[in-house]
Design a protein around this motif. Structure first.
Motif, PDB file in Angstrom:
ATOM      1  N   PRO A  11       0.813  -1.221   0.000  1.00  0.00           N
ATOM      2  CA  PRO A  11       0.000   0.000   0.000  1.00  0.00           C
ATOM      3  C   PRO A  11       0.845   1.269   0.000  1.00  0.00           C
ATOM      4  CG  PRO A  11      -0.867  -1.553   1.598  1.00  0.00           C
ATOM      5  CD  PRO A  11       0.447  -2.102   1.125  1.00  0.00           C
ATOM      6  N   GLY A  12       1.928   1.261   0.769  1.00  0.00           N
ATOM      7  CA  GLY A  12       2.804   2.432   0.808  1.00  0.00           C
ATOM      8  C   GLY A  12       3.483   2.690  -0.526  1.00  0.00           C
ATOM      9  N   ALA A  13       3.942   1.629  -1.185  1.00  0.00           N
ATOM     10  CA  ALA A  13       4.592   1.773  -2.484  1.00  0.00           C
ATOM     11  C   ALA A  13       3.605   2.294  -3.530  1.00  0.00           C
ATOM     12  CB  ALA A  13       5.173   0.438  -2.928  1.00  0.00           C
ATOM     13  N   PHE A  14       2.380   1.794  -3.495  1.00  0.00           N
ATOM     14  CA  PHE A  14       1.358   2.263  -4.429  1.00  0.00           C
ATOM     15  C   PHE A  14       1.078   3.745  -4.215  1.00  0.00           C
ATOM     16  CE2 PHE A  14      -3.109   3.297  -5.161  1.00  0.00           C
ATOM     17  CZ  PHE A  14      -3.168   3.105  -6.527  1.00  0.00           C
ATOM     18  N   ILE A  15       0.900   4.142  -2.966  1.00  0.00           N
ATOM     19  CA  ILE A  15       0.591   5.546  -2.674  1.00  0.00           C
ATOM     20  C   ILE A  15       1.764   6.437  -3.079  1.00  0.00           C
ATOM     21  CG2 ILE A  15       0.187   7.173  -0.782  1.00  0.00           C
ATOM     22  CD1 ILE A  15      -1.546   4.972   0.499  1.00  0.00           C
ATOM     23  N   TYR A  16       2.988   5.998  -2.802  1.00  0.00           N
ATOM     24  CA  TYR A  16       4.177   6.774  -3.185  1.00  0.00           C
ATOM     25  C   TYR A  16       4.213   6.987  -4.696  1.00  0.00           C
ATOM     26  CZ  TYR A  16       9.068   8.005  -3.799  1.00  0.00           C
ATOM     27  OH  TYR A  16      10.221   8.627  -4.161  1.00  0.00           O
ATOM     28  N   ALA A  17       4.013   5.926  -5.453  1.00  0.00           N
ATOM     29  CA  ALA A  17       4.052   6.031  -6.912  1.00  0.00           C
ATOM     30  C   ALA A  17       2.897   6.889  -7.434  1.00  0.00           C
ATOM     31  CB  ALA A  17       3.997   4.647  -7.538  1.00  0.00           C
ATOM     32  N   TYR A  18       1.710   6.720  -6.878  1.00  0.00           N
ATOM     33  CA  TYR A  18       0.548   7.494  -7.316  1.00  0.00           C
ATOM     34  C   TYR A  18       0.749   8.980  -7.038  1.00  0.00           C
ATOM     35  CZ  TYR A  18      -4.165   9.367  -7.496  1.00  0.00           C
ATOM     36  OH  TYR A  18      -5.252  10.134  -7.790  1.00  0.00           O
ATOM     37  N   MET A  19       1.206   9.288  -5.836  1.00  0.00           N
ATOM     38  CA  MET A  19       1.398  10.689  -5.465  1.00  0.00           C
ATOM     39  C   MET A  19       2.521  11.330  -6.281  1.00  0.00           C
ATOM     40  SD  MET A  19      -0.865  11.473  -3.308  1.00  0.00           S
ATOM     41  CE  MET A  19      -2.037  10.612  -2.305  1.00  0.00           C
ATOM     42  N   ALA A  20       3.596  10.586  -6.547  1.00  0.00           N
ATOM     43  CA  ALA A  20       4.688  11.122  -7.358  1.00  0.00           C
ATOM     44  C   ALA A  20       4.193  11.444  -8.772  1.00  0.00           C
ATOM     45  CB  ALA A  20       5.840  10.133  -7.402  1.00  0.00           C
TER      46      ALA A  20
END
Length: 60
Positions: free
Chosen positions: A3-12
């Motif tokens: 979940p953290g990796a997904f959010i990081y990539a989405y926000m970037a």
């Protein structure tokens, strides 16, 4: 971690396309809250079953 990796990539990607704005701030706030709640689920379930996971010594 997923979940953290997904959010990081989405926000970037969102920052790259739209820049930093108020909508992005609200998304970051919601994502942080969701990740915090998800991280507390194992501790909550362990407490409910009287298991000791170790780690932090404080109670919420």
């Amino acid at each position: 971690m997923a979940p953290g990796a997904f959010i990081y990539a989405y926000m970037a990607g969102d920052i790259a396309q739209n820049g930093f704005n108020n909508t992005l701030f609200l998304k970051l706030l919601a994502a942080g809250t969701i990740l915090f709640i998800i991280s507390r689920i194992p501790k909550f379930l362990a407490r409910k079953k009287d298991l000791d996971l170790g780690g932090d010594d404080f109670e919420i």
